[in-house]
Motif scaffolding. Structure first.
Motif, PDB file in Angstrom:
ATOM      1  N   ALA A 120       1.596 -11.098   1.338  1.00  0.00           N
ATOM      2  CA  ALA A 120       1.373  -9.419   0.479  1.00  0.00           C
ATOM      3  C   ALA A 120       3.421  -8.572  -0.111  1.00  0.00           C
ATOM      4  O   ALA A 120       2.594  -8.088  -1.056  1.00  0.00           O
ATOM      5  N   ARG A 121       3.631  -8.823   0.644  1.00  0.00           N
ATOM      6  CA  ARG A 121       4.591  -8.720  -0.129  1.00  0.00           C
ATOM      7  C   ARG A 121       5.011  -9.215  -1.335  1.00  0.00           C
ATOM      8  O   ARG A 121       5.978  -8.403  -2.013  1.00  0.00           O
ATOM      9  N   ASN A 122       5.383 -10.749  -0.997  1.00  0.00           N
ATOM     10  CA  ASN A 122       5.586 -11.456  -2.478  1.00  0.00           C
ATOM     11  C   ASN A 122       4.724 -10.335  -3.074  1.00  0.00           C
ATOM     12  O   ASN A 122       5.156 -10.563  -4.533  1.00  0.00           O
ATOM     13  N   ILE A 123       3.960 -10.600  -3.521  1.00  0.00           N
ATOM     14  CA  ILE A 123       2.268 -10.267  -4.294  1.00  0.00           C
ATOM     15  C   ILE A 123       3.280  -8.463  -4.620  1.00  0.00           C
ATOM     16  O   ILE A 123       2.755  -8.411  -5.512  1.00  0.00           O
ATOM     17  N   MET A 124       3.208  -7.865  -4.202  1.00  0.00           N
ATOM     18  CA  MET A 124       3.933  -6.430  -4.144  1.00  0.00           C
ATOM     19  C   MET A 124       5.296  -6.348  -5.404  1.00  0.00           C
ATOM     20  O   MET A 124       5.439  -6.372  -5.856  1.00  0.00           O
ATOM     21  N   ASP A 125       6.455  -7.713  -4.613  1.00  0.00           N
ATOM     22  CA  ASP A 125       7.382  -7.632  -5.351  1.00  0.00           C
ATOM     23  C   ASP A 125       6.616  -8.067  -7.048  1.00  0.00           C
ATOM     24  O   ASP A 125       8.381  -7.906  -7.979  1.00  0.00           O
ATOM     25  N   ASP A 126       6.197  -9.001  -6.989  1.00  0.00           N
ATOM     26  CA  ASP A 126       6.035  -9.509  -8.226  1.00  0.00           C
ATOM     27  C   ASP A 126       5.678  -8.811  -8.866  1.00  0.00           C
ATOM     28  O   ASP A 126       4.917  -8.918 -10.477  1.00  0.00           O
ATOM     29  N   LEU A 127       4.460  -8.167  -8.405  1.00  0.00           N
ATOM     30  CA  LEU A 127       2.593  -8.063  -9.370  1.00  0.00           C
ATOM     31  C   LEU A 127       3.001  -5.973  -9.101  1.00  0.00           C
ATOM     32  O   LEU A 127       2.631  -5.758  -9.905  1.00  0.00           O
ATOM     33  N   VAL A 139      -5.723  -7.976   1.124  1.00  0.00           N
ATOM     34  CA  VAL A 139      -5.819  -6.659   0.458  1.00  0.00           C
ATOM     35  C   VAL A 139      -5.746  -5.628   1.278  1.00  0.00           C
ATOM     36  O   VAL A 139      -4.930  -5.174   0.747  1.00  0.00           O
ATOM     37  N   ASP A 140      -5.800  -5.401   2.421  1.00  0.00           N
ATOM     38  CA  ASP A 140      -4.921  -4.065   3.618  1.00  0.00           C
ATOM     39  C   ASP A 140      -4.055  -4.252   3.879  1.00  0.00           C
ATOM     40  O   ASP A 140      -4.180  -3.345   3.453  1.00  0.00           O
ATOM     41  N   LYS A 141      -2.836  -5.329   3.124  1.00  0.00           N
ATOM     42  CA  LYS A 141      -1.725  -5.189   4.344  1.00  0.00           C
ATOM     43  C   LYS A 141      -1.056  -4.904   2.780  1.00  0.00           C
ATOM     44  O   LYS A 141       0.186  -4.310   2.484  1.00  0.00           O
ATOM     45  N   ILE A 142      -1.981  -5.037   1.318  1.00  0.00           N
ATOM     46  CA  ILE A 142      -1.115  -4.894   0.166  1.00  0.00           C
ATOM     47  C   ILE A 142      -1.450  -3.261  -0.538  1.00  0.00           C
ATOM     48  O   ILE A 142      -0.785  -2.225  -0.555  1.00  0.00           O
ATOM     49  N   LYS A 143      -2.880  -2.462   0.123  1.00  0.00           N
ATOM     50  CA  LYS A 143      -3.342  -1.294   0.506  1.00  0.00           C
ATOM     51  C   LYS A 143      -2.112  -0.606   1.121  1.00  0.00           C
ATOM     52  O   LYS A 143      -1.393   0.118   1.233  1.00  0.00           O
ATOM     53  N   ALA A 144      -2.405  -1.317   2.422  1.00  0.00           N
ATOM     54  CA  ALA A 144      -0.654  -1.070   3.527  1.00  0.00           C
ATOM     55  C   ALA A 144       0.746  -0.613   3.091  1.00  0.00           C
ATOM     56  O   ALA A 144       1.257   0.429   2.582  1.00  0.00           O
ATOM     57  N   LEU A 145       1.203  -1.094   2.185  1.00  0.00           N
ATOM     58  CA  LEU A 145       2.119  -1.531   1.078  1.00  0.00           C
ATOM     59  C   LEU A 145       2.509  -0.653   0.330  1.00  0.00           C
ATOM     60  O   LEU A 145       3.433   0.321  -0.454  1.00  0.00           O
ATOM     61  N   ASP A 190       7.339   3.155  -3.031  1.00  0.00           N
ATOM     62  CA  ASP A 190       7.543   3.527  -4.011  1.00  0.00           C
ATOM     63  C   ASP A 190       7.080   2.808  -5.522  1.00  0.00           C
ATOM     64  O   ASP A 190       7.038   3.162  -6.585  1.00  0.00           O
ATOM     65  N   ARG A 191       6.170   1.459  -5.395  1.00  0.00           N
ATOM     66  CA  ARG A 191       4.782   1.022  -6.059  1.00  0.00           C
ATOM     67  C   ARG A 191       4.197   0.872  -5.085  1.00  0.00           C
ATOM     68  O   ARG A 191       3.296   0.682  -3.898  1.00  0.00           O
ATOM     69  N   THR A 192       2.571   0.136  -6.412  1.00  0.00           N
ATOM     70  CA  THR A 192       1.620   0.802  -5.556  1.00  0.00           C
ATOM     71  C   THR A 192       0.595  -0.725  -6.886  1.00  0.00           C
ATOM     72  O   THR A 192       1.496  -1.128  -7.750  1.00  0.00           O
TER      73      THR A 192
END
Length: 285
Positions: free
Chosen positions: A57-64, A86-92, A97-99
């Motif tokens: 999820a963190r890698n996906i957040m960094d990329d997308l 999806v839950d992990k991405i939502k938490a991040l 400061d990114r979403t």
């Protein structure tokens, strides 16, 4: 953890579990008592799955991050991984400061099917037929050897999933993939045009299923396609490219649990385990 290596080259690798990794003893973990004797070992404990999913999820957040995406969840084996991812991405998205604004769509791919050719030949299998006039499925009398009905019919079709793509059934055993890929719920993905798509798969074997799905999705001209796979199985003559985000690379053994099934059993198992030969016989269809 002996026999397990973290592969990071090119950012596409995952945790590599060696072929000689014996797995963990079942005595070290809790699991449903009704599966006693049906499992050989635990390959990936649930806690490790969750930790790895958070990293993905963190890698996906960094990329997308800050890009709207459409998550395309591949049922049924991918639903638990997709839900947790999806839950992990939502938490991040709530703590950084990114979403990532997300929409989730579900499709179903089938390549492990029980054998129905014998029933077709005997004319004894009652099958649902797709009616173009009413745009619905109905159960009727035997279709005998009607090849048109054979192409239109689908066992266990979920309500509301619509027509299938590539509906040519072939004989298969319980733990062997069929030659053809069946796509349910993908009759109209036109909303993917110009969108960023993240396909989420539970397990990838030969790569033929994923290749067929990618070809189908690409036809709708999305802006970008990324693939997240919890498990990538090392199988002979596998030339498929790795997903962009990989949880674990595992030996060519039949695994169940964490929504991965054997004839619909073992989805209620939290850990990813190797099914025993007695388990295969017990739940064989």
């Amino acid at each position: 953890m002996a026999g397990i290596v973290l592969q990071t080259e090119g950012g596409s690798g995952g945790i590599v579990i060696d072929d000689d990794w014996p797995g963990y003893s079942l005595e070290l973990f809790s699991y449903p008592a009704h599966y006693a004797g049906d499992l050989e070992c635990v390959v990936v404990p649930h806690g490790v799955i969750m930790d790895r999913t958070e990293r993905l999820a963190r890698n996906i957040m960094d990329d997308l991050g800050d890009h709207d995406i459409v998550v395309l969840c591949v049922l049924k084996g991918g639903y638990q991984f997709c839900a947790d991812l999806v839950d992990k991405i939502k938490a991040l998205s709530c703590s950084s400061d990114r979403t990532i604004p997300m929409r989730v769509h579900f499709i179903r791919l089938k390549s492990y099917l029980y054998s129905i050719d014998k029933d077709y030949k005997n004319g004894t299998h009652n099958l649902p037929a797709w009616h173009s006039a009413t745009k619905g499925w109905s159960w009727g009398l035997n279709h005998q050897n009607d090849s048109r009905a054979r192409r239109r019919c689908c066992p266990l079709l979920p309500k509301g999933m619509g027509q299938m793509q590539r509906t040519n059934f072939t004989t298969s055993s319980n733990d062997q993939s069929t030659k053809n890929i069946h796509i349910l719920g993908a009759e109209d993905l036109s909303f993917l045009q110009g969108k960023n798509v993240l396909i989420v798969e539970g397990i990838i074997g030969t790569g033929k299923t994923l290749k067929a799905l990618l070809k189908h999705v690409e036809a709708f001209k999305p802006k970008m396609i990324k693939v997240a796979g919890l498990l990538v199985k090392r199988v002979p003559h596998n030339t498929a490219r790795l997903p962009h985000y990989v949880g674990f690379e595992i030996p060519d053994r039949f695994v169940v649990g964490y929504a991965l099934d054997y004839n619909e059993y073992f989805r209620d198992l939290n850990h990813i385990c190797v099914i025993s030969e007695s388990g295969k016989l017990k739940y064989k269809m």
